[in-house]
Design a protein around this motif. Structure first.
Motif, PDB file in Angstrom:
ATOM      1  N   ASP A 872       1.067  -1.244   0.053  1.00 40.99           N
ATOM      2  CA  ASP A 872       0.116  -0.042   0.042  1.00 40.99           C
ATOM      3  C   ASP A 872       1.081   1.275  -0.015  1.00 40.99           C
ATOM      4  O   ASP A 872       0.403   2.463  -0.553  1.00 40.99           O
ATOM      5  N   GLN A 873       1.918   1.102   0.657  1.00 39.81           N
ATOM      6  CA  GLN A 873       2.996   2.231   0.672  1.00 39.81           C
ATOM      7  C   GLN A 873       3.692   2.531  -0.677  1.00 39.81           C
ATOM      8  O   GLN A 873       4.081   3.732  -0.960  1.00 39.81           O
ATOM      9  N   THR A 874       3.948   1.425  -1.335  1.00 40.31           N
ATOM     10  CA  THR A 874       4.342   1.486  -2.851  1.00 40.31           C
ATOM     11  C   THR A 874       3.711   2.661  -3.613  1.00 40.31           C
ATOM     12  O   THR A 874       3.925   3.320  -4.390  1.00 40.31           O
ATOM     13  N   ASP A 875       2.272   2.260  -3.485  1.00 38.89           N
ATOM     14  CA  ASP A 875       1.383   3.109  -4.349  1.00 38.89           C
ATOM     15  C   ASP A 875       1.655   4.544  -4.109  1.00 38.89           C
ATOM     16  O   ASP A 875       1.544   5.440  -4.859  1.00 38.89           O
ATOM     17  N   LEU A 876       1.752   4.729  -2.667  1.00 37.63           N
ATOM     18  CA  LEU A 876       1.932   6.246  -2.239  1.00 37.63           C
ATOM     19  C   LEU A 876       3.112   6.674  -2.663  1.00 37.63           C
ATOM     20  O   LEU A 876       3.137   7.910  -3.036  1.00 37.63           O
ATOM     21  N   LEU A 877       4.297   5.808  -2.488  1.00 36.59           N
ATOM     22  CA  LEU A 877       5.542   6.490  -2.754  1.00 36.59           C
ATOM     23  C   LEU A 877       5.559   6.760  -4.326  1.00 36.59           C
ATOM     24  O   LEU A 877       6.076   7.690  -4.678  1.00 36.59           O
ATOM     25  N   VAL A 878       5.073   5.899  -5.251  1.00 37.12           N
ATOM     26  CA  VAL A 878       5.237   6.140  -6.341  1.00 37.12           C
ATOM     27  C   VAL A 878       4.382   7.378  -6.759  1.00 37.12           C
ATOM     28  O   VAL A 878       4.740   8.226  -7.919  1.00 37.12           O
ATOM     29  N   ALA A 879       3.346   7.616  -6.349  1.00 35.62           N
ATOM     30  CA  ALA A 879       2.651   8.763  -6.728  1.00 35.62           C
ATOM     31  C   ALA A 879       3.189  10.122  -6.023  1.00 35.62           C
ATOM     32  O   ALA A 879       2.543  11.138  -6.185  1.00 35.62           O
ATOM     33  N   GLY A 880       4.116  10.014  -5.345  1.00 36.32           N
ATOM     34  CA  GLY A 880       4.586  11.068  -4.621  1.00 36.32           C
ATOM     35  C   GLY A 880       4.227  11.287  -3.223  1.00 36.32           C
ATOM     36  O   GLY A 880       4.364  12.671  -2.611  1.00 36.32           O
ATOM     37  N   GLY A 881       3.582  10.718  -2.669  1.00 42.72           N
ATOM     38  CA  GLY A 881       2.649  10.939  -1.409  1.00 42.72           C
ATOM     39  C   GLY A 881       3.595  10.466  -0.043  1.00 42.72           C
ATOM     40  O   GLY A 881       4.675   9.877  -0.059  1.00 42.72           O
ATOM     41  N   THR A 882       2.971  10.825   1.004  1.00 38.23           N
ATOM     42  CA  THR A 882       3.506  10.236   2.205  1.00 38.23           C
ATOM     43  C   THR A 882       2.659   9.953   3.277  1.00 38.23           C
ATOM     44  O   THR A 882       1.159  10.695   2.938  1.00 38.23           O
ATOM     45  N   LEU A 883       2.704   9.520   4.285  1.00 30.34           N
ATOM     46  CA  LEU A 883       1.885   9.399   5.541  1.00 30.34           C
ATOM     47  C   LEU A 883       2.179  10.092   6.816  1.00 30.34           C
ATOM     48  O   LEU A 883       3.318  10.679   6.829  1.00 30.34           O
ATOM     49  N   PRO A 884       1.147  10.551   7.671  1.00 28.79           N
ATOM     50  CA  PRO A 884       1.419  11.226   8.739  1.00 28.79           C
ATOM     51  C   PRO A 884       2.243  10.372   9.815  1.00 28.79           C
ATOM     52  O   PRO A 884       2.150   9.357   9.710  1.00 28.79           O
ATOM     53  N   PHE A 885       3.532  10.987  10.122  1.00 32.59           N
ATOM     54  CA  PHE A 885       4.233  10.146  11.169  1.00 32.59           C
ATOM     55  C   PHE A 885       4.005  10.925  12.313  1.00 32.59           C
ATOM     56  O   PHE A 885       4.544  12.081  12.719  1.00 32.59           O
ATOM     57  N   LEU A 886       3.204  10.487  13.223  1.00 28.28           N
ATOM     58  CA  LEU A 886       2.818  10.737  14.461  1.00 28.28           C
ATOM     59  C   LEU A 886       3.474  10.407  15.718  1.00 28.28           C
ATOM     60  O   LEU A 886       3.948   9.089  15.420  1.00 28.28           O
ATOM     61  N   PHE A 887       3.658  11.180  16.676  1.00 28.24           N
ATOM     62  CA  PHE A 887       4.436  10.680  17.774  1.00 28.24           C
ATOM     63  C   PHE A 887       4.088  10.657  19.037  1.00 28.24           C
ATOM     64  O   PHE A 887       4.058   9.886  20.031  1.00 28.24           O
ATOM     65  N   SER A 888       3.018  11.623  19.428  1.00 26.92           N
ATOM     66  CA  SER A 888       2.726  12.081  20.717  1.00 26.92           C
ATOM     67  C   SER A 888       1.635  11.114  20.751  1.00 26.92           C
ATOM     68  O   SER A 888       0.880  10.574  19.975  1.00 26.92           O
ATOM     69  N   PRO A 889       1.523  10.647  22.241  1.00 25.78           N
ATOM     70  CA  PRO A 889       0.605   9.516  22.459  1.00 25.78           C
ATOM     71  C   PRO A 889      -0.880   9.906  22.266  1.00 25.78           C
ATOM     72  O   PRO A 889      -1.493   9.088  21.809  1.00 25.78           O
ATOM     73  N   GLU A 890      -1.140  11.183  22.205  1.00 18.83           N
ATOM     74  CA  GLU A 890      -2.753  11.745  21.929  1.00 18.83           C
ATOM     75  C   GLU A 890      -2.727  11.384  20.462  1.00 18.83           C
ATOM     76  O   GLU A 890      -4.050  10.733  19.986  1.00 18.83           O
TER      77      GLU A 890
END
Length: 906
Positions: A872-890
């Motif tokens: 699923d992330q290959t599709d995103l990477l090829v399209a130039g997209g990214t995902l939120p990189f969340l860190f805070s517990p909330e």
């Protein structure tokens, strides 16, 4: 249904009803009257079909039985195969009992399946990381340890034997066994707890529940039941990772073969001098004073030993060593195209008012991808449980390789330091010649089991410099034994090629990863990296206090003589020896005050020419580093602009080659259709859309040009791959129209530059016409430049292996970019346009607010092909997209898609 079997009497609608009763109404009613004979009853549906079937001729009925049986068998087989393929999918919700954990562990997965682990102790965190990683990626982990240990053939058969021989010879596992004792107690405890977590998962699963690959390999009779995971397994894989991304031995092989083919003088043209004047190094300024690197110093001491000539070489032995190196399975990728972009931006150059950090390594195109995203968090962060980190891990190795904790961010780029030498050895009667005497050659015997074919014994010979690679090729060993190694040597003196590598010396590299995860600021992060040995890396760093910088880290051997280690050295000459020491960590380049507030590490030279110690010579020519720096310093940066910079596809080849191509006359029409595409091209390389046709034509012309210019004189083993170094080579030749390289020695006439350019364009035109369309405007770069993700462990032939590859290797993606571009999708011009190296992940970190960070991986979190998180992330990477990189517990809790609780086993 054929005409003569149709039931008598008309029907009133699409479905049959009773044969008596009203004939009107909203639905089909009865027929107009009773029918006669055996056809009385429903006119459609199963009963009618069965009556019609009974009226068919016997031959037709038999054929229909066969077809129906085949269809039913295929349906059943398909459902059974799907069930087997889905069987390994892990449980991601509810509760599980896990031996070893002392308290409750929570694993939250977001919509992309990324696990964030929360626990109350370091031990529970490590166990949970091992458990969760095994859930998603155990087959990949197993292949990695087997490839690095030389036991892959035991699982997949004889196709893996060549690689196993090399892995056994290099002795990754032998060194790893010695490294365990060097680790700090805390690191060793974390490593062993990670292994316990992996084994807890293995104990709960059958092989068919671990990965579909095990089920399929069972068809060839392989013993697919995996052994328990050990601490040595993790270190063995980490050692192979270091080999993949470091070294320089392959370049030494290439130089020898090229010089043998065309002579040393012409060979030098193919390795242009590095331009320190035009490419900004990773670390600017500074000098070594009293053995330590001081960023602000302008003068320092000097250490520049004189070069010593190599002496006689045997090309066949060196070529055999090169073939051995090529046979080793790629863990994460080796050779041309492998590299990284790493950028850190200080607050003064950031639009957010705080530092930013971005990284995207370029590694082999494999599935699953080399990294797995993960978060490791202590619920109550403090001295007893200090972990609070997230980023990209290497499945099989605990902790995080690239990422951040609550205070510090880090990203790594391969530094390309010279940590490997090939050494020519003179051997007679089991003893190797040194400068004054002979020493015994050490031997050990390795047993390599082969699935379905017994086992073979491998004798590994080792000199004081390292294992002998040329033994792996029997023909080369015979050649070495039959020829004198040096002037005056006896005819029965054998010549062999050993490999000397900094990674063969045990070192606690894993300490650096663990300490880095716990760093409090850039200063303590730099201190953590002092344990790092291989691969040599440029590490960009930033902390929440606003400090940014870059540190070169790795074990760099100190050589007695000469900066030039680009060719194999003479093992019997004292002046070519390593001293046995590595360059002091304090002397390695670093800065915490980069020029313009920006540091870029993109495999260029790490420091300027005034640096007194030998670090290497085979840097990336720097077009990618220069382009990336220009983009980043052009305006204040934010997360979005850094993401855009990572996707920049400007071709470094185009400014060099396009003017020369446009200057060559071609006939109007078919011949110059492609050439005219270059006239208004913006020099970018998208997969499709504006500019894609011109990109396809330029790259096709480039491939033809390299073949026409160099294939006639160079051996196939060293044909040009078309990477950035070859752009520099051809740039120099374009200024010399009559250079001998332009001439095709296989013809009766003497060709010049324009002859080659013209023919290359015409052949590129024909090639793209055959592969895409006659109309040049319809060409696209993505049509030929495709990303195939292969499974590195499934090597060899056989029904099971072929079926496994069909199941786990997805269809290709059309992609843009190219070698030397910031969007570095490498391809090998000697083989085709298909992608060989690709961004393995992208990460942009915002230290102003960690939750504003972004990330994406080459493939998904899962290593199971039936999972929705497989690619699923290959599709995103090829399209130039990214995902939120969340860190805070909330933020992590709000984004959670599933929750798994791990509890102590009773």
């Amino acid at each position: 249904m054929s005409e003569h079997t149709r039931p008598a009497g008309p029907t009133a609608g699409p479905t049959a009803g009773p044969t008596t009763g009203p004939t009107t109404g909203p639905t089909a009613g009865p027929t107009a009257g009773p029918t006669t004979g055996p056809t009385t009853g429903p006119t459609t549906g199963p009963a009618a079909w069965w009556r019609a079937f009974r009226r068919m001729p016997d031959s037709v009925r038999v054929s229909t039985y066969v077809v129906a049986g085949l269809v039913l068998s295929l349906v059943v087989a398909g459902l059974f195969a799907l069930a087997l393929a889905r069987r390994p999918l892990p449980q991601t919700g509810g509760e599980l009992e896990v031996p070893g954990v002392a308290g409750t562990v929570t694993v939250l997965r977001d919509g992309a399946g990324v696990p964030q682990v929360y626990a109350d102790s370091v031990t529970d965190l490590a166990i949970a990381q091992g458990y969760v990683t095994a859930q998603e990626r155990f087959f990949q982990m197993d292949v990695r340890r087997r490839s690095a240990s030389g036991t892959l053939a035991e699982l997949v058969g004889g196709g893996a034997l060549p690689g196993d021989r090399v892995a056994c010879t290099l002795g990754f596992r032998v060194v790893a066994q010695q490294e365990v004792a060097l680790l700090s107690p805390d690191t060793r405890a974390f490593l062993e707890a990670y292994a316990d977590g992996v084994n807890a998962y293995l104990a709960q699963q059958e092989p068919s529940e671990l990965a579909v690959e095990y089920t399929l390999l069972d068809l060839d009779g392989a013993d697919s039941a995996p052994e328990d995971w050990t601490a040595v397994d993790s270190l063995t894989w980490l050692k192979a990772y270091g080999w993949d991304l470091g070294g320089g031995a392959a370049d030494e092989v290439e130089r020898v073969l090229v010089a043998d083919a065309v002579g040393s003088q012409r060979a030098e043209q193919l390795w242009p001098a590095y331009s320190h004047q035009t490419v900004t190094p990773v670390v600017t300024g500074g000098a070594v004073v009293d053995g330590r690197f001081e960023p602000g110093a302008t003068e320092g001491g000097t250490r520049n030993p004189q070069r010593v000539g190599f002496g006689p070489r045997r090309v066949r032995a060196v070529g055999a060593a090169g073939r051995a190196l090529d046979a080793l399975p790629e863990g994460v990728g080796r050779g041309p195209g492998v590299g990284s972009n790493a950028v850190v931006v200080g607050a003064e150059a950031s639009a957010t008012g705080a530092p930013l950090l971005a990284v995207d390594p370029h590694l082999a195109a494999q599935v699953p991808g080399p990294f797995m995203q993960v978060g490791l968090h202590c619920r109550d962060v403090g001295p007893e449980c200090p972990w609070d980190v997230a980023g990209f891990s290497l499945p099989g190795v605990p902790g995080v390789v690239q990422g951040h904790n609550a205070e510090v961010a880090w990203g790594m780029a391969a530094a390309g330091l010279d940590t490997t030498d090939l050494v020519v050895e003179r051997i007679r009667d089991g003893r190797v010649l040194t400068d004054r005497r002979t020493r015994p050659v050490r031997t050990r015997t390795e047993t390599i089991d082969v699935a379905g074919a017994g086992s073979e014994l491998l004798t590994v010979r080792t000199t004081r410099h390292g294992p002998i690679l040329s033994d792996i090729d029997p023909a080369a060993r015979e050649a070495g034994e039959a020829a004198p190694a040096a002037r005056g040597a006896d005819l029965d003196e054998e010549l062999a090629i050993a490999v000397q590598w900094a990674g063969s010396t045990p070192a606690p590299t894993l300490d650096a990863l663990v300490d880095l995860a716990l760093a409090e600021d850039v200063a303590t992060a730099r201190q953590a990296l002092s344990s790092w040995a291989v691969p040599a890396v440029d590490v960009v760093l930033a902390d929440r206090e606003g400090t940014v910088g870059v540190q070169v880290a790795g074990a760099v051997p100190v050589r007695k003589s000469g900066r030039d280690t680009t060719e194999p050295t003479a093992g019997w000459r004292a002046e070519t020896e390593w001293t046995g020491r590595t360059l002091a960590y304090g002397a390695l380049p670093f800065t915490t005050q980069p020029a313009d507030g920006v540091a870029v590490a993109a495999n260029q030279a790490p420091v300027g020419t005034d640096y007194p110690f030998h670090l290497g010579t085979t840097w990336d020519p720097g077009s990618r580093a220069s382009r990336l720096r220009d983009l980043v310093v052009s305006e204040p940066q934010d997360v979005g602009s850094l993401q855009e910079a990572q996707r920049d596809s400007l071709s470094p080849l185009a400014p060099v080659l396009v003017p020369a191509l446009l200057a060559v006359g071609l006939d109007d029409g078919y011949a110059d259709d492609g050439q005219r595409l270059l006239e208004d091209w913006d020099l970018t390389q998208p997969a499709a859309g504006s500019g894609a046709a011109a990109a396809a034509y330029l790259n096709a012309t480039w491939r033809e040009l390299l073949a026409l210019t160099f294939h006639d004189e160079l051996p196939a083993q060293v044909w040009p791959d078309g990477g950035p170094r070859w752009v520099e080579v051809v740039a120099g030749l374009l200024d010399s129209p009559q250079d001998p390289w332009w001439d095709d020695v296989t013809t009766d006439r003497v060709e010049d530059r324009d002859d080659v350019l013209r023919r290359a364009m015409l052949e590129a035109r024909d090639e793209l016409t055959r592969r895409q369309a006659r109309e040049a405007e319809q060409w696209t770069w993505g049509h030929v430049h495709r990303l195939f993700l292969t499974s590195p462990g499934l090597v060899g032939d056989g029904v099971a292996l072929d079926l496994a590859r069909r199941v786990v290797e997805p269809d290709a993606w059309e992609v843009g970019g190219g070698p030397g571009a910031v969007d570095a999708t490498g391809w090998d011009a000697s083989r085709g346009f298909e992608v060989t190296t690709t961004p393995a992940m992208r990460m942009v970190l915002s230290l102003e607010d960690w939750d504003d960070s972004r990330w994406v991986s080459l493939t998904g979190v899962s290593g199971h092909p039936t999972s929705s998180h497989y690619t699923d992330q290959t599709d995103l990477l090829v399209a130039g997209g990214t995902l939120p990189f969340l860190f805070s517990p909330e933020a992590v809790a709000d984004a959670a898609d599933s929750e798994l609780t791990l509890r102590p086993a009773p």
